[in-house]
Design a protein around this motif. Structure first.
Motif, mmCIF file in Angstrom:
data_model
loop_
_atom_site.group_PDB
_atom_site.id
_atom_site.type_symbol
_atom_site.label_atom_id
_atom_site.label_comp_id
_atom_site.label_asym_id
_atom_site.label_seq_id
_atom_site.Cartn_x
_atom_site.Cartn_y
_atom_site.Cartn_z
ATOM 1 N N ILE A 31 -91.805 -63.695 -37.618
ATOM 2 C CA ILE A 31 -90.933 -62.591 -37.999
ATOM 3 C C ILE A 31 -89.600 -63.185 -38.444
ATOM 4 N N LEU A 32 -89.203 -62.891 -39.664
ATOM 5 C CA LEU A 32 -88.005 -63.480 -40.228
ATOM 6 C C LEU A 32 -86.761 -62.709 -39.810
ATOM 7 N N GLY A 69 -89.710 -63.567 -32.550
ATOM 8 C CA GLY A 69 -89.993 -64.266 -33.793
ATOM 9 C C GLY A 69 -91.464 -64.439 -34.107
ATOM 10 N N ILE A 70 -92.351 -63.838 -33.300
ATOM 11 C CA ILE A 70 -93.789 -64.018 -33.484
ATOM 12 C C ILE A 70 -94.476 -62.661 -33.450
ATOM 13 N N ALA A 71 -95.242 -62.358 -34.506
ATOM 14 C CA ALA A 71 -95.833 -61.020 -34.647
ATOM 15 C C ALA A 71 -97.292 -60.937 -34.206
ATOM 16 N N SER A 72 -97.902 -62.039 -33.787
ATOM 17 C CA SER A 72 -99.356 -62.065 -33.573
ATOM 18 C C SER A 72 -99.750 -61.814 -32.119
ATOM 19 N N GLY A 270 -85.595 -65.830 -30.773
ATOM 20 C CA GLY A 270 -85.238 -64.834 -31.776
ATOM 21 C C GLY A 270 -86.082 -64.993 -33.024
ATOM 22 N N PRO A 271 -85.815 -64.179 -34.042
ATOM 23 C CA PRO A 271 -86.546 -64.294 -35.309
ATOM 24 C C PRO A 271 -86.310 -65.653 -35.959
ATOM 25 N N LEU A 272 -87.192 -66.002 -36.893
ATOM 26 C CA LEU A 272 -87.043 -67.254 -37.620
ATOM 27 C C LEU A 272 -85.826 -67.153 -38.535
ATOM 28 N N ALA A 273 -84.891 -68.093 -38.390
ATOM 29 C CA ALA A 273 -83.620 -68.032 -39.106
ATOM 30 C C ALA A 273 -83.708 -68.747 -40.450
#
Length: 350
Positions: A31-32, A69-72, A270-273
């Motif tokens: 997740i960005l 940061g991970i959607a799976s 957190g989300p991927l920066a």
């Protein structure tokens, strides 16, 4: 028939070259920053479709929970989405964290996937929770379990998939009698030893546990017992790859992944920066050493540099297959990184 006969029939003579072994993809559905889970899934499907076109062998998704940061997290659902949008690439879990689940539920889920997409589904299993203790409690998992029950859970899962399970009071429908390859995943020696004892294929997480790679592979190979599944050991090894047209560009792309691991060290996932020009000033010297140690098997560079480093990685591990993950923020750059890898894989030998 042996499960995935190619595993036990590879040419073992001479020095392995990148062109000699399968390359696969490990996707955490990142997740960005500023993005959404829906965008992540669309990007994953696009990458899977490109990976299929470029000749990658399999596309695996990993189970993690409570990670911004991970959607799976709903791994089986995402596997179905990816398999439904592709036609031939193998799709599976890298992995399902079995302590979080009833073995029956996993047998049913993967029996359903295999029934929908026959001959294309892999079931990779891990024994870590893939979460913290509070999240484990929210998953309705007994937090007193520490993974030591994994062999028993695995035996129960395999019994549900066995063709001779029809006389049992509890049956996995669909599931029983289906040929769903089971892999054991590990970042230490526990699963390596168990995979060896059971004669199962083994996947090692060198992409975040580089120090344990060679000891675990040696443990697996030296203790391997042939089974109905495999005649000889088959080891797939994970590695981070950040490939770009120039070394400077690749180094910048890798900073997104470095920031993600830095946030884990700080207990602030957190989300991927987006990438940055330099990590200096973002991490302390201690944090820098910790992140680089954990990611030291990462391969970063131009096409020529990636080819050289990937071949050195293969020389060291003697992997039968390499599975690549890359936490790259820009989707087009992520695609291009895998495109560079596919070109190296398909490069004509001298």
């Amino acid at each position: 028939m042996k499960e995935d006969e190619r595993m036990s029939n590879q040419n073992s003579t001479g020095k392995k070259q990148i062109q000699d072994i399968p390359l696969s993809v490990l996707d955490l559905a990142p997740i960005l920053q500023g993005g959404s889970a829906g965008e992540s899934f669309r990007n994953s499907l696009d990458l899977a479709q490109h990976a299929e076109k470029w000749g990658f062998n399999r596309y695996w998704l990993a189970e993690h929970h409570s990670m911004p940061g991970i959607a799976s997290a709903a791994t089986s659902v995402v596997i179905g989405y990816i398999a439904g949008g592709t036609t031939k690439i193998r799709v599976g879990s890298g992995g399902i964290m079995l302590p979080n689940h009833s073995p029956l539920v996993i047998a049913e889920q993967f029996g359903t996937l295999e029934s929908m997409y026959p001959g294309r589904i892999d079931l990779g299993l891990g024994r870590a929770p893939g979460s913290d203790q509070l999240t484990a409690m929210a998953l309705r998992r007994d937090v007193r379990r520490n993974g030591q029950e994994f062999p028993e859970d695995l035996e129960q899962l395999r019994s549900y998939l066995d063709a001779d399970s029809s006389s049992k009071a509890v049956r996995a429908i669909p599931g029983e009698g289906l040929n769903i390859p089971i892999w054991l995943l590990g970042s230490s020696g526990f699963s390596a030893q168990l995979a060896a004892q059971l004669g199962l294929p083994f996947a090692f997480a060198s992409h975040f546990s580089p120090e344990n790679t060679i000891p675990a592979l040696n443990l697996y190979r030296n203790n391997f017992k042939p089974s109905k599944v495999l005649d000889k050991p088959y080891a797939m090894v994970g590695v981070n790859v950040f490939a770009a047209d120039t070394a400077a560009e690749a180094k910048k792309l890798a900073t997104s992944h470095q920031q993600q691991f830095l946030n884990l060290i700080r207990n602030n996932p957190g989300p991927l920066a987006p990438p940055v020009e330099t990590m200096e000033g973002i991490w302390t010297e201690y944090e820098k050493a910790a992140v680089l140690q954990q990611l030291k098997s990462s391969i970063i560079g131009s096409p020529d540099e990636v080819e050289e480093k990937l071949q050195a990685f293969l020389n060291e591990t003697q992997a039968d297959e390499i599975i690549v993950t890359s936490g790259i923020f820009d989707h087009a750059a992520r695609l291009h990184s895998f495109e560079i890898l596919s070109a190296l894989k398909n490069k004509r030998k001298n």
